[in-house]
Design a protein around this motif. Structure first.
Motif, PDB file in Angstrom:
ATOM      1  N   ALA A  59      45.177 -16.713  28.968  1.00 48.59           N
ATOM      2  CA  ALA A  59      45.076 -15.377  28.637  1.00 48.59           C
ATOM      3  C   ALA A  59      44.040 -14.748  29.398  1.00 48.59           C
ATOM      4  O   ALA A  59      43.987 -13.355  29.332  1.00 48.59           O
ATOM      5  N   GLY A  60      42.991 -15.515  29.949  1.00 50.10           N
ATOM      6  CA  GLY A  60      41.988 -14.618  30.838  1.00 50.10           C
ATOM      7  C   GLY A  60      41.170 -13.922  29.867  1.00 50.10           C
ATOM      8  O   GLY A  60      40.405 -12.871  30.294  1.00 50.10           O
ATOM      9  N   ILE A  61      40.906 -14.625  28.651  1.00 49.29           N
ATOM     10  CA  ILE A  61      39.802 -13.859  27.867  1.00 49.29           C
ATOM     11  C   ILE A  61      38.618 -14.733  27.652  1.00 49.29           C
ATOM     12  O   ILE A  61      38.592 -16.058  28.200  1.00 49.29           O
ATOM     13  N   ASP A  62      37.364 -14.319  27.180  1.00 45.83           N
ATOM     14  CA  ASP A  62      36.205 -14.967  26.946  1.00 45.83           C
ATOM     15  C   ASP A  62      36.268 -15.197  25.504  1.00 45.83           C
ATOM     16  O   ASP A  62      35.787 -14.362  24.937  1.00 45.83           O
ATOM     17  N   ALA A  63      36.634 -16.449  24.972  1.00 52.89           N
ATOM     18  CA  ALA A  63      36.485 -16.878  23.753  1.00 52.89           C
ATOM     19  C   ALA A  63      35.761 -18.227  23.725  1.00 52.89           C
ATOM     20  O   ALA A  63      36.082 -19.031  24.485  1.00 52.89           O
ATOM     21  N   GLU A  64      35.217 -18.373  22.431  1.00 54.35           N
ATOM     22  CA  GLU A  64      34.382 -19.789  22.339  1.00 54.35           C
ATOM     23  C   GLU A  64      35.215 -20.554  21.479  1.00 54.35           C
ATOM     24  O   GLU A  64      36.202 -20.396  20.599  1.00 54.35           O
ATOM     25  N   VAL A  65      35.644 -22.037  22.021  1.00 55.08           N
ATOM     26  CA  VAL A  65      36.438 -22.796  21.413  1.00 55.08           C
ATOM     27  C   VAL A  65      35.258 -24.019  20.950  1.00 55.08           C
ATOM     28  O   VAL A  65      34.645 -24.562  21.896  1.00 55.08           O
ATOM     29  N   ARG A  66      35.193 -24.516  20.002  1.00 59.97           N
ATOM     30  CA  ARG A  66      34.493 -25.383  19.557  1.00 59.97           C
ATOM     31  C   ARG A  66      35.118 -26.167  18.344  1.00 59.97           C
ATOM     32  O   ARG A  66      35.838 -25.916  17.834  1.00 59.97           O
ATOM     33  N   ARG A  67      34.600 -27.689  18.538  1.00 58.94           N
ATOM     34  CA  ARG A  67      34.969 -28.593  17.479  1.00 58.94           C
ATOM     35  C   ARG A  67      34.238 -28.403  16.110  1.00 58.94           C
ATOM     36  O   ARG A  67      32.970 -28.231  16.264  1.00 58.94           O
ATOM     37  N   VAL A  68      34.706 -28.498  15.129  1.00 58.70           N
ATOM     38  CA  VAL A  68      34.154 -28.662  13.850  1.00 58.70           C
ATOM     39  C   VAL A  68      34.235 -29.855  13.127  1.00 58.70           C
ATOM     40  O   VAL A  68      35.481 -30.267  12.748  1.00 58.70           O
ATOM     41  N   GLU A  69      33.294 -30.361  12.572  1.00 57.88           N
ATOM     42  CA  GLU A  69      33.397 -31.539  11.814  1.00 57.88           C
ATOM     43  C   GLU A  69      33.113 -31.257  10.256  1.00 57.88           C
ATOM     44  O   GLU A  69      32.850 -30.310   9.870  1.00 57.88           O
ATOM     45  N   GLY A  70      33.565 -32.320   9.564  1.00 59.03           N
ATOM     46  CA  GLY A  70      33.362 -32.132   8.179  1.00 59.03           C
ATOM     47  C   GLY A  70      34.929 -31.553   7.391  1.00 59.03           C
ATOM     48  O   GLY A  70      35.726 -31.410   8.063  1.00 59.03           O
ATOM     49  N   ASP A  71      34.647 -31.336   6.176  1.00 63.27           N
ATOM     50  CA  ASP A  71      35.838 -30.849   5.500  1.00 63.27           C
ATOM     51  C   ASP A  71      36.265 -29.652   6.207  1.00 63.27           C
ATOM     52  O   ASP A  71      35.596 -28.577   6.143  1.00 63.27           O
ATOM     53  N   PRO A  72      37.602 -29.487   6.778  1.00 67.41           N
ATOM     54  CA  PRO A  72      37.999 -28.220   7.230  1.00 67.41           C
ATOM     55  C   PRO A  72      38.111 -27.129   6.582  1.00 67.41           C
ATOM     56  O   PRO A  72      37.464 -26.085   7.114  1.00 67.41           O
ATOM     57  N   GLY A  73      38.447 -26.953   5.521  1.00 64.07           N
ATOM     58  CA  GLY A  73      38.392 -25.862   4.709  1.00 64.07           C
ATOM     59  C   GLY A  73      37.176 -25.293   4.381  1.00 64.07           C
ATOM     60  O   GLY A  73      36.867 -24.074   4.612  1.00 64.07           O
ATOM     61  N   SER A  74      36.288 -25.966   3.744  1.00 63.20           N
ATOM     62  CA  SER A  74      34.852 -25.618   3.588  1.00 63.20           C
ATOM     63  C   SER A  74      34.081 -25.282   4.783  1.00 63.20           C
ATOM     64  O   SER A  74      33.376 -24.281   4.675  1.00 63.20           O
ATOM     65  N   ARG A  75      34.367 -25.894   5.795  1.00 65.48           N
ATOM     66  CA  ARG A  75      33.771 -25.517   7.206  1.00 65.48           C
ATOM     67  C   ARG A  75      34.126 -24.198   7.665  1.00 65.48           C
ATOM     68  O   ARG A  75      33.291 -23.453   8.282  1.00 65.48           O
ATOM     69  N   LEU A  76      35.439 -23.851   7.591  1.00 61.45           N
ATOM     70  CA  LEU A  76      35.950 -22.622   8.128  1.00 61.45           C
ATOM     71  C   LEU A  76      35.278 -21.400   7.312  1.00 61.45           C
ATOM     72  O   LEU A  76      34.810 -20.593   7.648  1.00 61.45           O
ATOM     73  N   ILE A  77      35.493 -21.711   5.983  1.00 64.89           N
ATOM     74  CA  ILE A  77      34.809 -20.594   5.272  1.00 64.89           C
ATOM     75  C   ILE A  77      33.224 -20.568   5.393  1.00 64.89           C
ATOM     76  O   ILE A  77      32.632 -19.344   5.496  1.00 64.89           O
ATOM     77  N   GLU A  78      32.508 -21.454   5.683  1.00 59.64           N
ATOM     78  CA  GLU A  78      31.033 -21.591   5.860  1.00 59.64           C
ATOM     79  C   GLU A  78      30.863 -20.913   7.245  1.00 59.64           C
ATOM     80  O   GLU A  78      29.817 -19.892   7.357  1.00 59.64           O
ATOM     81  N   ILE A  79      31.673 -21.268   8.206  1.00 61.36           N
ATOM     82  CA  ILE A  79      31.344 -20.358   9.504  1.00 61.36           C
ATOM     83  C   ILE A  79      31.773 -19.117   9.463  1.00 61.36           C
ATOM     84  O   ILE A  79      30.919 -18.099   9.960  1.00 61.36           O
ATOM     85  N   ALA A  80      32.570 -18.763   8.674  1.00 62.15           N
ATOM     86  CA  ALA A  80      33.102 -16.967   8.777  1.00 62.15           C
ATOM     87  C   ALA A  80      31.921 -16.347   7.872  1.00 62.15           C
ATOM     88  O   ALA A  80      31.764 -15.326   8.262  1.00 62.15           O
ATOM     89  N   GLU A  81      31.446 -16.960   6.927  1.00 67.20           N
ATOM     90  CA  GLU A  81      30.262 -16.267   6.036  1.00 67.20           C
ATOM     91  C   GLU A  81      29.010 -16.240   6.861  1.00 67.20           C
ATOM     92  O   GLU A  81      28.304 -15.149   6.831  1.00 67.20           O
ATOM     93  N   THR A  82      28.649 -17.389   7.395  1.00 68.72           N
ATOM     94  CA  THR A  82      27.206 -17.367   8.136  1.00 68.72           C
ATOM     95  C   THR A  82      27.368 -16.583   9.169  1.00 68.72           C
ATOM     96  O   THR A  82      26.223 -16.169   9.734  1.00 68.72           O
ATOM     97  N   GLU A  83      28.375 -16.438  10.052  1.00 70.15           N
ATOM     98  CA  GLU A  83      28.199 -15.937  11.249  1.00 70.15           C
ATOM     99  C   GLU A  83      29.057 -14.526  11.289  1.00 70.15           C
ATOM    100  O   GLU A  83      29.141 -14.219  12.512  1.00 70.15           O
ATOM    101  N   GLY A  84      29.317 -14.115  10.346  1.00 77.53           N
ATOM    102  CA  GLY A  84      29.923 -12.616  10.222  1.00 77.53           C
ATOM    103  C   GLY A  84      31.321 -12.487  10.597  1.00 77.53           C
ATOM    104  O   GLY A  84      31.463 -11.132  11.180  1.00 77.53           O
ATOM    105  N   PHE A  85      32.211 -13.186  10.641  1.00 80.86           N
ATOM    106  CA  PHE A  85      33.544 -13.117  10.954  1.00 80.86           C
ATOM    107  C   PHE A  85      34.122 -12.224  10.024  1.00 80.86           C
ATOM    108  O   PHE A  85      33.910 -12.198   8.949  1.00 80.86           O
ATOM    109  N   GLU A  86      34.907 -11.168  10.595  1.00 81.37           N
ATOM    110  CA  GLU A  86      35.735 -10.245   9.818  1.00 81.37           C
ATOM    111  C   GLU A  86      37.070 -10.847   9.144  1.00 81.37           C
ATOM    112  O   GLU A  86      37.730 -10.349   8.586  1.00 81.37           O
ATOM    113  N   GLU A  87      37.584 -11.803  10.086  1.00 79.82           N
ATOM    114  CA  GLU A  87      38.973 -12.564   9.672  1.00 79.82           C
ATOM    115  C   GLU A  87      39.042 -13.767  10.156  1.00 79.82           C
ATOM    116  O   GLU A  87      38.327 -14.263  11.087  1.00 79.82           O
TER     117      GLU A  87
END
Length: 122
Positions: A59-87
């Motif tokens: 796509a030619g975009i600048d996006a971060e791709v990272r591996r996330v360890e731990g419980d998937p649902g909890s970690r996604l919510i934690e990342i969204a809240e602590t890093e200020g994601f809107e969606e």
């Protein structure tokens, strides 16, 4: 918009990845792709990571791709809240023969517990 796309190797998650990357390219979203462990997927996390990096490169975009360890649902919510994601964008949702939508456990957890907007791609 600051968007977190969670993928775990299911066909639905790859559809979510493709749609989110396409949108990010058009809308200039600040995109982060989080590769999580999904017990229901036969695709290894390393292959999922490679697929995500390829989609971003194509796509030619600048996006971060990272591996996330731990419980998937909890970690996604934690990342969204602590890093200020809107969606949070996730793949999931199958229509049963009776016409009811069923979703996986990760998507269900995120939908029920996230404080930010969640988009479910089917």
């Amino acid at each position: 918009m600051k968007v977190l796309c969670g993928i775990g190797g299911s066909d639905d998650s790859f559809r979510a990845l493709d749609r989110t990357v396409e949108r990010a390219a058009v809308a200039n979203d600040d995109l982060t792709i989080a590769v999580v462990d999904n017990e229901d997927s036969s695709v290894s996390p390393d292959k999922v990571l490679d697929r995500a990096e390829s989609a971003v490169d194509e796509a030619g975009i600048d996006a971060e791709v990272r591996r996330v360890e731990g419980d998937p649902g909890s970690r996604l919510i934690e990342i969204a809240e602590t890093e200020g994601f809107e969606e949070i964008v996730l793949g999931g949702g199958h229509t049963s023969p009776m016409g009811k939508i069923t979703i996986g456990s990760i998507a269900e957890f995120v939908l029920l517990n996230a404080k930010t907007s969640v988009t479910l791609v089917r």
